[in-house]
Design an enzyme around this catalytic site. Sequence first.
Site, mmCIF file in Angstrom:
data_model
loop_
_atom_site.group_PDB
_atom_site.id
_atom_site.type_symbol
_atom_site.label_atom_id
_atom_site.label_comp_id
_atom_site.label_asym_id
_atom_site.label_seq_id
_atom_site.Cartn_x
_atom_site.Cartn_y
_atom_site.Cartn_z
ATOM 1 N N ALA A 132 -33.170 3.829 -10.112
ATOM 2 C CA ALA A 132 -32.930 5.209 -10.537
ATOM 3 C C ALA A 132 -31.882 5.340 -11.634
ATOM 4 O O ALA A 132 -31.627 6.442 -12.109
ATOM 5 C CB ALA A 132 -32.507 6.047 -9.334
ATOM 6 N N ASN A 198 -28.945 2.874 -2.619
ATOM 7 C CA ASN A 198 -29.469 1.630 -3.179
ATOM 8 C C ASN A 198 -28.969 1.405 -4.604
ATOM 9 O O ASN A 198 -28.754 0.273 -5.023
ATOM 10 C CB ASN A 198 -31.003 1.641 -3.160
ATOM 11 C CG ASN A 198 -31.567 1.359 -1.780
ATOM 12 O OD1 ASN A 198 -31.073 0.514 -1.053
ATOM 13 N ND2 ASN A 198 -32.611 2.083 -1.410
ATOM 14 N N HIS A 228 -26.858 10.303 -11.306
ATOM 15 C CA HIS A 228 -26.232 8.992 -11.154
ATOM 16 C C HIS A 228 -25.344 8.736 -12.368
ATOM 17 O O HIS A 228 -25.780 8.900 -13.507
ATOM 18 C CB HIS A 228 -27.289 7.893 -11.066
ATOM 19 C CG HIS A 228 -28.314 8.131 -10.002
ATOM 20 N ND1 HIS A 228 -28.100 7.814 -8.675
ATOM 21 C CD2 HIS A 228 -29.564 8.646 -10.068
ATOM 22 C CE1 HIS A 228 -29.177 8.133 -7.969
ATOM 23 N NE2 HIS A 228 -30.075 8.646 -8.788
#
Length: 275
Positions: A132, A198, A228
Site C-alpha cells: 500500500a 503490514n 500512509h
Amino acid sequence: MVSPGGRRRVSLIGFGAIGRFVLRHLTEGAGEPAVRVAGVLVRAERRAVVAAQVPPEVRVVASAEDLVAQSPNLVVECAGHEAVREYGAAILAGGTDMLIVSTGAFADQGLREELIVAARTSGARLIVPAGAIAGVDALAAAKVGGIEQVTYTSRKPPLAWRGTPAEEVCDLDHLREATVLFEGHAGKAALLYPQNANVAATVALAGLGFEDTRVRLIADPAVEGNVHRIEAAGGFGSFTIEVCGRSLPDNPKSSSLTAFSVLRAVENLSACLII
C-alpha cells in the site's frame, strides 16, 4: 524453465478480497492470459464454497502439498499471518517462489529466520511486494547509503480499525477527532494490528528493521482513505512520502494499492520489461 514470454502459473493461499481481485483481473482479459491461476488453497470447510466461485480449471485444495503439486511458478499468500506460519516454510523448502502479502508475520523473528533459511536452502525466492505504500525502493536504496531514522505513520478512518485493539483505546463509532491508537516500534505494531500494520513491517524490512522503525497508528474520522506516510533521514539525505489510497470495497482494512501491487508482481512473471 519457462521462457520470459511463456505462460506462467500462479497459486493463491486464501481467497479473500485480494485473492478474488487477482483472479478476476487475470481472467477478465481477452485472449489467453500470459499468467493464469492454477489453484487456490483454503481451509477444508471452505473448499466447496470457493470452488463455486472460481473457473472450473482452477483447482481448490486444502493442503500445501496439493497446491505445489500443480507446479506453480509462484505462490501468493493473501490469507493472513497464520497462513504464513502454517504453509510458508514448507512451500519455500520445496523450491517454489513465494510472495508474502501479510508481511507483518515477519515481525516474528523466529518465523522470519525459518522462512529465510528455507528459501536459501532450496534456492526459492521470498518476495515482499511494496503493497500500500510508495517509496519502498528508495528506502531500500537509502539503506545502502546509511539510514539514521525512519518513521511510518498510518492514518485510517475509524471503520478500518474495527476488530482490533483500537476498540480498547477509544470509541470508534463515535470518534470526533484524530486519535493515536499506537506509538512504538514496527515489530509490536505488526503483531498487535496484523490486518492493519503490514505496511509497517514492509517499511521495517526495507529500512532499519523492526526494533528501530518508529510507528504511529491513527484513527481519523476526517480522512476518507488510508493514508500512509514514510519519513526517512540519513547519510543519503532525507525524504517524506505520503500516499492516500482507497480501501478495497470488499475489505476496509486492505488497500486497493496493495491489490494492484500484488497483481503487478504476478504479471511481472511473464513481462520482458520489469520496472
